[in-house]
Write an enzyme that holds these catalytic residues in place. Structure first.
Site, PDB file in Angstrom:
ATOM      1  N   HIS A 129      42.089  69.613  48.225  1.00  0.00           N
ATOM      2  CA  HIS A 129      42.810  70.954  47.986  1.00  0.00           C
ATOM      3  C   HIS A 129      43.026  71.559  49.283  1.00  0.00           C
ATOM      4  CE1 HIS A 129      42.915  75.350  47.163  1.00  0.00           C
ATOM      5  NE2 HIS A 129      43.836  74.924  46.644  1.00  0.00           N
ATOM      6  N   GLU A 165      39.443  70.987  50.915  1.00  0.00           N
ATOM      7  CA  GLU A 165      38.078  70.824  49.899  1.00  0.00           C
ATOM      8  C   GLU A 165      38.427  69.663  49.102  1.00  0.00           C
ATOM      9  OE1 GLU A 165      36.985  75.162  48.078  1.00  0.00           O
ATOM     10  OE2 GLU A 165      39.416  74.967  48.218  1.00  0.00           O
ATOM     11  N   SER A 176      45.001  73.416  42.422  1.00  0.00           N
ATOM     12  CA  SER A 176      44.336  74.551  42.711  1.00  0.00           C
ATOM     13  C   SER A 176      43.245  75.013  41.691  1.00  0.00           C
ATOM     14  CB  SER A 176      45.277  75.693  43.342  1.00  0.00           C
ATOM     15  OG  SER A 176      46.058  76.159  42.485  1.00  0.00           O
ATOM     16  N   ASN A 226      39.299  79.379  46.012  1.00  0.00           N
ATOM     17  CA  ASN A 226      39.966  80.060  44.760  1.00  0.00           C
ATOM     18  C   ASN A 226      38.825  80.454  43.975  1.00  0.00           C
ATOM     19  OD1 ASN A 226      42.671  79.967  45.547  1.00  0.00           O
ATOM     20  ND2 ASN A 226      42.719  77.910  44.854  1.00  0.00           N
TER      21      ASN A 226
END
Length: 299
Positions: free
Chosen positions: A141, A153, A120, A192
């Site tokens: 991800h 992702e 992440s 994130n």
């Protein structure tokens, strides 16, 4: 994309979810972890996902049982990846651990196997060379509660082969994800990059004793209409992951406040077995956390 056999390395909260989601969509999946004890916990964790798929997705008993039957479990890395078309790595966010794993994986996996990291925060270029097959390596991800929050992702590094990139995008769609291609490396990807500053800010408010977790979450939920506040999100992510991320930042920056956040997470939560939703308690107690109560936002 002609992937058939998928291996998931790491059977923690998200690794288990990735494995079951992939099996639910018809792929044969081998779950790898370092010992049988970890795999026994994964079997229990994955079994509990059946009810969530029935409740949230309307899946039948036959569908959730068939998905579980497509899973196998192995603590021998070579055996776990011997027929893998794709290996999805979901091990702890600790650079030396990932580096060592990719060295071993590169030696164990067949030459055609594609490697994808679910990291992440870390970039694929940090590990591309050590895999021994940089062209066949990239990031994939997922968000927690993958069956509902179905983002995937896909982020390449400068050496990723374009066909590998396109194939992994196709694979993500094949397992029910909304595929989100990233054409350049970005720490934190898209999700994130947006989420982590919120979580960081919440942790700093807590460690500075500005307010307690419930008040901080309530502020965010009332002010934005969000269904969860940052500490509820941290419980879903898992406090071990949150700790590893903030500890890495603290070491990289020598920031004493971040060190204090890491210490708080460890001593007040992790050392007491409060790891979040997975253990029934983190910042909140589960099931039925207080932020889900009808009167939580009223006063």
């Amino acid at each position: 994309m002609n992937y058939k056999n998928i291996s998931v390395a790491g059977s923690g909260v998200l690794g288990s979810q990735i494995a079951y989601q992939t099996a639910f969509h018809g792929f044969q999946v081998t779950v790898y972890d370092i010992n049988d004890e970890a795999l026994d916990k994964a079997k229990e964790r994955i079994s509990k996902l059946k009810a969530r798929y029935q409740e949230d997705l309307g899946a039948s008993q036959q569908e959730v049982d068939a998905a579980y039957e497509r899973l196998s479990f192995n603590s021998d890395l070579s055996a776990a990846v011997s027929s893998a078309d794709l290996v999805i790595e979901a091990i702890p966010e600790i650079v030396p651990i990932k580096t060592d794993f990719y060295k071993k994986l590169g030696e164990a996996a067949p030459a055609h196997t594609i490697f994808a990291s679910n990291s992440s925060t870390l970039l694929p270029s940090q590990f591309a060379e050590v895999t021994g097959r940089p062209g066949q390596f990239l990031a994939l991800h997922f968000a927690n509660e993958i069956w509902k929050n179905n983002t995937a992702e896909i982020m390449k590094h400068p050496g990723t082969d374009e066909k590998v990139f396109e194939d992994v995008i196709a694979f993500a769609r094949a397992i029910g994800m909304v595929a989100l291609p990233l054409h350049k490396e970005q720490p934190g990807y898209i999700l994130n990059s947006l989420l982590v500053p919120l979580l960081d800010a919440a942790e700093l408010l807590l460690v500075k004793e500005i307010a307690d977790p419930e008040t901080i979450d309530k502020t965010w939920m009332v002010g934005t209409g969000a269904p969860k506040g940052p500490f509820a999100i941290l419980d879903v992510v898992g406090l071990n992951t949150a700790y590893n991320i903030v500890l890495a930042k603290a070491k990289a920056t020598s920031n004493p406040t971040l060190e204090k956040v890491a210490q708080l997470l460890k001593t007040e939560y992790i050392d007491k077995g409060k790891l979040g939703v997975a253990t029934g308690e983190g910042f909140y107690k589960y099931p039925n956390p207080s932020y889900e109560h009808p009167d939580f936002l009223k006063s």
